[in-house]
Design a protein around this motif. Structure first.
Motif, PDB file in Angstrom:
ATOM      1  N   LEU A   1       0.805  -1.225   0.000  1.00  0.00           N
ATOM      2  CA  LEU A   1       0.000   0.000   0.000  1.00  0.00           C
ATOM      3  C   LEU A   1       0.836   1.271   0.000  1.00  0.00           C
TER       4      LEU A   1
ATOM      5  N   ASP B   1      -8.161  -6.611   6.793  1.00  0.00           N
ATOM      6  CA  ASP B   1      -7.751  -5.924   5.562  1.00  0.00           C
ATOM      7  C   ASP B   1      -8.900  -5.090   4.996  1.00  0.00           C
TER       8      ASP B   1
ATOM      9  N   CYS C   1      -9.852  -0.279   4.627  1.00  0.00           N
ATOM     10  CA  CYS C   1     -10.135   0.321   3.329  1.00  0.00           C
ATOM     11  C   CYS C   1     -11.178   1.437   3.433  1.00  0.00           C
ATOM     12  N   ASN C   2     -11.185   2.293   2.434  1.00  0.00           N
ATOM     13  CA  ASN C   2     -12.146   3.392   2.380  1.00  0.00           C
ATOM     14  C   ASN C   2     -13.514   2.932   1.903  1.00  0.00           C
TER      15      ASN C   2
ATOM     16  N   LEU D   1      -8.154   3.289  -0.657  1.00  0.00           N
ATOM     17  CA  LEU D   1      -8.106   1.830  -0.711  1.00  0.00           C
ATOM     18  C   LEU D   1      -9.492   1.255  -0.956  1.00  0.00           C
ATOM     19  N   CYS D   2      -9.582   0.385  -1.950  1.00  0.00           N
ATOM     20  CA  CYS D   2     -10.854  -0.234  -2.319  1.00  0.00           C
ATOM     21  C   CYS D   2     -10.760  -1.742  -2.129  1.00  0.00           C
ATOM     22  N   ALA D   3     -11.503  -2.255  -1.159  1.00  0.00           N
ATOM     23  CA  ALA D   3     -11.584  -3.700  -0.975  1.00  0.00           C
ATOM     24  C   ALA D   3     -12.585  -4.267  -1.982  1.00  0.00           C
TER      25      ALA D   3
END
Length: 257
Positions: free
Chosen positions: A71, A141, A145-146, A77-79
């Motif tokens: 990262l 995780d 994320c966002n 951040l896109c899960a």
């Protein structure tokens, strides 16, 4: 905006190659693998075969031990998680989220130009995180994320192959960024002009009379109707030649005893 695809604990070498291929077709090349099953996954035959020519993506790919390393430099951040969590980031459809994200980016750009000073700064890098084929993403995780992106699928069967999931996310993101122009597979059609259409109709009138389909003494509205039909068809010059060939064949057939 930098774009990175991160595969976490990938267990099938072929999926790494398929992901590289999916990325390359959409113009992306930043691939990071976190603790893949195979230490030499980027050089395995199955990986190379499934990449189908996206060898530059494999060559530039990195293997790291921790998600923190993967990262580095990413700010949004896109899960990719199908399974709902008790809490965590909002779950959104990729296209909806991308449109919203880029709209905010444009507002931030306007703010940088002095339009306003109270808008959030644009992300410097976006990362798409994909979990292992068997277990998906770990909760810890996802929580960092966002957003959690959920690809709209049949509610009764939402199982996507990893390579397919990467392809869909990559496509939607590329479209949000503006997409690629589609190059026509054939040349532009040259439409026939009015004189060519009129000449062809005259040829057909002669041929239809020769085979007994048209009565020259009582033509009624057959030829004007054919004229309208061919106008709607927007005939090309080549198509005019074909129709004239048909008329010529009819005349030749009618002339034989």
């Amino acid at each position: 905006m930098k774009t990175r695809f991160i595969l976490i604990s990938t267990s099938h070498a072929g999926n790494v190659g398929a992901a590289a291929r999916a990325m390359k077709t959409m113009g992306f090349d930043d691939l990071v693998l976190v603790r893949p099953r195979w230490a030499n996954v980027l050089r395995r035959e199955e990986t190379i075969q499934r990449a189908s020519g996206a060898l530059d993506v494999l060559k530039n790919a990195r293997i790291v031990e921790t998600l923190d390393e993967a990262l580095d430099g990413m700010t949004h951040l896109c899960a990719t998680a199908m399974t709902p969590r008790d809490f965590g980031p909002p779950t959104l459809v990729p296209r909806v989220h991308f449109a919203n994200l880029l709209s905010k980016q444009e507002l931030a750009a306007q703010a940088e130009r002095g339009a306003s000073t109270d808008l959030a700064s644009k992300p410097e890098g976006i990362a798409f995180l994909f979990g292992s084929e068997r277990f998906g993403m770990q909760n810890e995780d996802v929580y960092r994320c966002n957003v959690a992106l959920s690809i709209p699928t049949d509610p009764n069967f939402g199982s996507l192959n990893l390579g397919a999931a990467v392809q869909l996310i990559a496509y939607d993101w590329r479209e949000a960024l503006g997409g690629f122009a589609v190059e026509p597979a054939t040349g532009e059609r040259k439409l026939a002009d009015a004189a060519e259409v009129a000449g062809m109709l005259g040829h057909w009138e002669e041929a239809l009379a020769a085979i007994g389909f048209l009565d020259p003494a009582s033509p009624k509205k057959l030829m004007p109707r054919l004229n309208q039909l061919f106008n709607r068809a927007q005939l090309s010059t080549e198509e005019i030649h074909i129709l004239r060939g048909v008329a010529k064949a009819m005349l030749s057939k009618a002339a034989k005893p």
